[in-house]
Design a protein around this motif. Structure first.
Motif, PDB file in Angstrom:
ATOM      1  N   ALA A  36       0.955  -1.134  -0.054  1.00 27.98           N
ATOM      2  CA  ALA A  36      -0.175   0.020   0.035  1.00 27.98           C
ATOM      3  C   ALA A  36       0.912   1.299  -0.087  1.00 27.98           C
ATOM      4  CB  ALA A  36      -1.138  -0.111   1.036  1.00 27.98           C
ATOM      5  N   LEU A  37       1.827   1.325   0.813  1.00 30.88           N
ATOM      6  CA  LEU A  37       2.885   2.376   0.643  1.00 30.88           C
ATOM      7  C   LEU A  37       3.475   2.591  -0.317  1.00 30.88           C
ATOM      8  CD1 LEU A  37       4.689   1.806   4.258  1.00 30.88           C
ATOM      9  CD2 LEU A  37       2.685   3.185   3.866  1.00 30.88           C
ATOM     10  N   ASP A  38       3.560   1.751  -1.316  1.00 29.01           N
ATOM     11  CA  ASP A  38       4.305   1.962  -2.771  1.00 29.01           C
ATOM     12  C   ASP A  38       3.292   2.816  -3.744  1.00 29.01           C
ATOM     13  OD1 ASP A  38       6.185   0.494  -1.968  1.00 29.01           O
ATOM     14  OD2 ASP A  38       5.531  -1.426  -2.804  1.00 29.01           O
ATOM     15  N   VAL A  39       1.735   2.758  -3.274  1.00 30.53           N
ATOM     16  CA  VAL A  39       0.951   3.400  -4.297  1.00 30.53           C
ATOM     17  C   VAL A  39       0.693   4.888  -3.697  1.00 30.53           C
ATOM     18  CG1 VAL A  39       0.150   1.248  -5.342  1.00 30.53           C
ATOM     19  CG2 VAL A  39      -1.173   2.350  -3.176  1.00 30.53           C
ATOM     20  N   ILE A  40       0.800   4.929  -2.483  1.00 28.35           N
ATOM     21  CA  ILE A  40       0.707   6.205  -1.916  1.00 28.35           C
ATOM     22  C   ILE A  40       1.141   7.567  -2.671  1.00 28.35           C
ATOM     23  CG2 ILE A  40       0.873   7.743   0.064  1.00 28.35           C
ATOM     24  CD1 ILE A  40       0.124   5.272   1.905  1.00 28.35           C
ATOM     25  N   PRO A  41       2.344   7.445  -2.946  1.00 33.60           N
ATOM     26  CA  PRO A  41       2.834   8.705  -3.996  1.00 33.60           C
ATOM     27  C   PRO A  41       1.809   9.245  -5.119  1.00 33.60           C
ATOM     28  CG  PRO A  41       4.643   7.381  -3.343  1.00 33.60           C
ATOM     29  CD  PRO A  41       3.535   6.516  -2.949  1.00 33.60           C
ATOM     30  N   ALA A  42       1.325   7.895  -5.725  1.00 30.58           N
ATOM     31  CA  ALA A  42       0.494   8.237  -6.983  1.00 30.58           C
ATOM     32  C   ALA A  42      -0.949   8.574  -6.544  1.00 30.58           C
ATOM     33  CB  ALA A  42       0.336   7.008  -7.832  1.00 30.58           C
ATOM     34  N   ILE A  43      -1.366   8.116  -5.362  1.00 25.26           N
ATOM     35  CA  ILE A  43      -2.657   8.604  -5.075  1.00 25.26           C
ATOM     36  C   ILE A  43      -2.605  10.021  -4.320  1.00 25.26           C
ATOM     37  CG2 ILE A  43      -4.365   8.079  -2.998  1.00 25.26           C
ATOM     38  CD1 ILE A  43      -3.601   5.126  -3.203  1.00 25.26           C
ATOM     39  N   THR A  44      -1.491  10.406  -3.822  1.00 25.66           N
ATOM     40  CA  THR A  44      -1.451  11.687  -3.101  1.00 25.66           C
ATOM     41  C   THR A  44      -1.503  12.707  -4.590  1.00 25.66           C
ATOM     42  OG1 THR A  44       0.955  11.609  -2.964  1.00 25.66           O
ATOM     43  CG2 THR A  44      -0.534  11.263  -0.868  1.00 25.66           C
ATOM     44  N   GLU A  45      -0.773  12.424  -5.711  1.00 23.81           N
ATOM     45  CA  GLU A  45      -0.710  13.081  -6.870  1.00 23.81           C
ATOM     46  C   GLU A  45      -2.004  13.397  -7.423  1.00 23.81           C
ATOM     47  OE1 GLU A  45       2.506  12.731  -9.648  1.00 23.81           O
ATOM     48  OE2 GLU A  45       3.059  11.134  -8.794  1.00 23.81           O
ATOM     49  N   LEU A  46      -2.923  12.464  -7.507  1.00 23.08           N
ATOM     50  CA  LEU A  46      -4.306  12.418  -7.861  1.00 23.08           C
ATOM     51  C   LEU A  46      -5.195  13.199  -6.985  1.00 23.08           C
ATOM     52  CD1 LEU A  46      -4.739   8.785  -8.781  1.00 23.08           C
ATOM     53  CD2 LEU A  46      -4.885  10.914 -10.467  1.00 23.08           C
ATOM     54  N   ALA A  47      -5.114  13.189  -5.572  1.00 24.34           N
ATOM     55  CA  ALA A  47      -5.970  13.870  -4.738  1.00 24.34           C
ATOM     56  C   ALA A  47      -5.300  15.613  -4.714  1.00 24.34           C
ATOM     57  CB  ALA A  47      -5.578  13.543  -3.413  1.00 24.34           C
ATOM     58  N   ALA A  48      -4.127  15.881  -4.931  1.00 29.35           N
ATOM     59  CA  ALA A  48      -3.340  17.062  -4.946  1.00 29.35           C
ATOM     60  C   ALA A  48      -3.871  17.869  -6.206  1.00 29.35           C
ATOM     61  CB  ALA A  48      -1.998  17.104  -4.901  1.00 29.35           C
ATOM     62  N   ARG A  49      -4.350  16.935  -7.233  1.00 29.31           N
ATOM     63  CA  ARG A  49      -4.851  17.920  -8.533  1.00 29.31           C
ATOM     64  C   ARG A  49      -6.216  18.432  -8.254  1.00 29.31           C
ATOM     65  NH1 ARG A  49      -4.285  17.748 -14.181  1.00 29.31           N
ATOM     66  NH2 ARG A  49      -2.043  17.639 -13.657  1.00 29.31           N
ATOM     67  N   ALA A  50      -6.978  17.604  -7.465  1.00 33.82           N
ATOM     68  CA  ALA A  50      -8.201  18.450  -7.221  1.00 33.82           C
ATOM     69  C   ALA A  50      -9.005  17.689  -5.731  1.00 33.82           C
ATOM     70  CB  ALA A  50      -9.361  17.677  -8.462  1.00 33.82           C
ATOM     71  N   PRO A  51      -8.278  18.173  -4.785  1.00 35.26           N
ATOM     72  CA  PRO A  51      -8.734  17.772  -3.264  1.00 35.26           C
ATOM     73  C   PRO A  51     -10.381  18.089  -3.278  1.00 35.26           C
ATOM     74  CG  PRO A  51      -6.990  19.260  -3.373  1.00 35.26           C
ATOM     75  CD  PRO A  51      -7.379  19.483  -4.696  1.00 35.26           C
ATOM     76  N   ALA A  52     -10.683  19.098  -3.827  1.00 34.50           N
ATOM     77  CA  ALA A  52     -12.487  19.123  -3.363  1.00 34.50           C
ATOM     78  C   ALA A  52     -13.247  18.230  -4.396  1.00 34.50           C
ATOM     79  CB  ALA A  52     -13.025  20.569  -3.908  1.00 34.50           C
ATOM     80  N   ARG A  53     -12.481  17.542  -5.402  1.00 34.76           N
ATOM     81  CA  ARG A  53     -13.240  16.517  -6.183  1.00 34.76           C
ATOM     82  C   ARG A  53     -12.563  15.170  -5.923  1.00 34.76           C
ATOM     83  NH1 ARG A  53     -16.680  18.922  -9.355  1.00 34.76           N
ATOM     84  NH2 ARG A  53     -16.909  17.179 -10.717  1.00 34.76           N
ATOM     85  N   THR A  54     -12.224  14.975  -4.705  1.00 32.71           N
ATOM     86  CA  THR A  54     -11.676  13.818  -4.333  1.00 32.71           C
ATOM     87  C   THR A  54     -12.429  13.069  -3.322  1.00 32.71           C
ATOM     88  OG1 THR A  54      -9.352  14.148  -4.902  1.00 32.71           O
ATOM     89  CG2 THR A  54      -9.662  12.583  -2.967  1.00 32.71           C
ATOM     90  N   VAL A  55     -12.832  11.791  -3.157  1.00 29.04           N
ATOM     91  CA  VAL A  55     -13.475  11.053  -2.450  1.00 29.04           C
ATOM     92  C   VAL A  55     -12.585   9.983  -1.847  1.00 29.04           C
ATOM     93  CG1 VAL A  55     -15.589   9.867  -1.813  1.00 29.04           C
ATOM     94  CG2 VAL A  55     -15.712  11.793  -3.540  1.00 29.04           C
ATOM     95  N   PHE A  56     -12.504  10.012  -0.344  1.00 28.95           N
ATOM     96  CA  PHE A  56     -12.010   8.830   0.321  1.00 28.95           C
ATOM     97  C   PHE A  56     -12.963   8.091   0.868  1.00 28.95           C
ATOM     98  CE2 PHE A  56      -8.339  12.123   0.264  1.00 28.95           C
ATOM     99  CZ  PHE A  56      -7.374  11.718  -0.405  1.00 28.95           C
ATOM    100  N   THR A  57     -12.965   6.660   0.903  1.00 25.91           N
ATOM    101  CA  THR A  57     -13.988   6.021   1.430  1.00 25.91           C
ATOM    102  C   THR A  57     -13.154   5.343   2.554  1.00 25.91           C
ATOM    103  OG1 THR A  57     -13.344   3.820  -0.061  1.00 25.91           O
ATOM    104  CG2 THR A  57     -14.936   5.482  -0.855  1.00 25.91           C
ATOM    105  N   ARG A  58     -13.869   4.712   3.529  1.00 17.79           N
ATOM    106  CA  ARG A  58     -13.442   4.168   4.697  1.00 17.79           C
ATOM    107  C   ARG A  58     -14.324   2.994   4.650  1.00 17.79           C
ATOM    108  NH1 ARG A  58     -13.043   6.802  10.341  1.00 17.79           N
ATOM    109  NH2 ARG A  58     -15.272   7.034  10.007  1.00 17.79           N
TER     110      ARG A  58
END
Length: 205
Positions: A36-58
């Motif tokens: 999971a830690l290996d994909v976090i950089p890519a996930i954060t890049e996507l979230a940083a592009r549009a934080p208000a248009r990002t949904v995190f599920t739990r």
């Protein structure tokens, strides 16, 4: 991972949906996804592009094994120590690397595999006028897959960031990645995060 973006560009109404990047599934957690830690950089890049248009599920387990219906009870009898009556509640939190985007990023809780199983996601996507969903997170062969199928059924343009998803099963991950490109290639586009970001128009506010 093949280059699968077939329409250009990704419009400004796209929404990034990240599945279950929680301490529960992080390395060292009770349901660990080792890479999971290996994909976090890519996930954060996507979230940083549009934080208000990002949904995190739990993913939220039930309070007790007999809470959910049917075979879920058998599942949680096996994993009774991960029901909320026994679980450290901090394990349900998002990992810090993505939690920092909230707010303006949204958090949606669910008790089933698909993000659409909860009542809140589809109304939120409607308010955001979403026409395209970009998926990341965990696990490729369980919650990500279940959510992808629901998104396809609902008619969204579906894009999977192939370098931003992970699983506790390498075999399961590889099988789903192959299946998506051979069986759902018309309805699911698989691409690297870099390519997605290069083609994503400035998101709508």
């Amino acid at each position: 991972m093949g280059e699968g973006l077939r329409r250009d560009p990704i419009g400004p109404n796209a929404v990034h949906v990240c599945l279950d990047m929680q301490r529960l599934f992080a390395p060292g957690g009770p349901w660990p996804t080792p890479w999971a830690l290996d994909v976090i950089p890519a996930i954060t890049e996507l979230a940083a592009r549009a934080p208000a248009r990002t949904v995190f599920t739990r993913f939220l387990p039930p309070e007790a094994p007999d809470g959910p219906p049917g075979t879920w009870q058998r599942f949680y009898r096996k994993w009774h120590d991960l029901t909320r009556s026994e679980l450290d509640p901090g394990l349900l939190d998002l990992v810090p690397e993505v939690a920092r985007f909230v707010p303006p990023a949204h958090v949606m809780d669910k008790s089933r595999y698909s993000a659409f199983s909860g009542a809140d996601l589809l109304p939120l996507l409607t308010r955001l006028r979403a026409d395209t969903l970009i998926f990341s997170g965990a696990e490729t062969d369980v919650c990500v897959l279940a959510t992808l199928f629901d998104a396809v059924d609902l008619g969204f343009r579906v894009i999977l960031a192939g370098d931003a998803v992970c699983s506790s099963s390498d075999t399961g991950h590889d099988a789903i990645m192959a299946m998506l490109q051979t069986r759902l290639s018309i309805q699911v586009e698989v691409a690297r995060t870099e390519n997605i970001l290069n083609r994503w128009e400035r998101p709508a506010l």
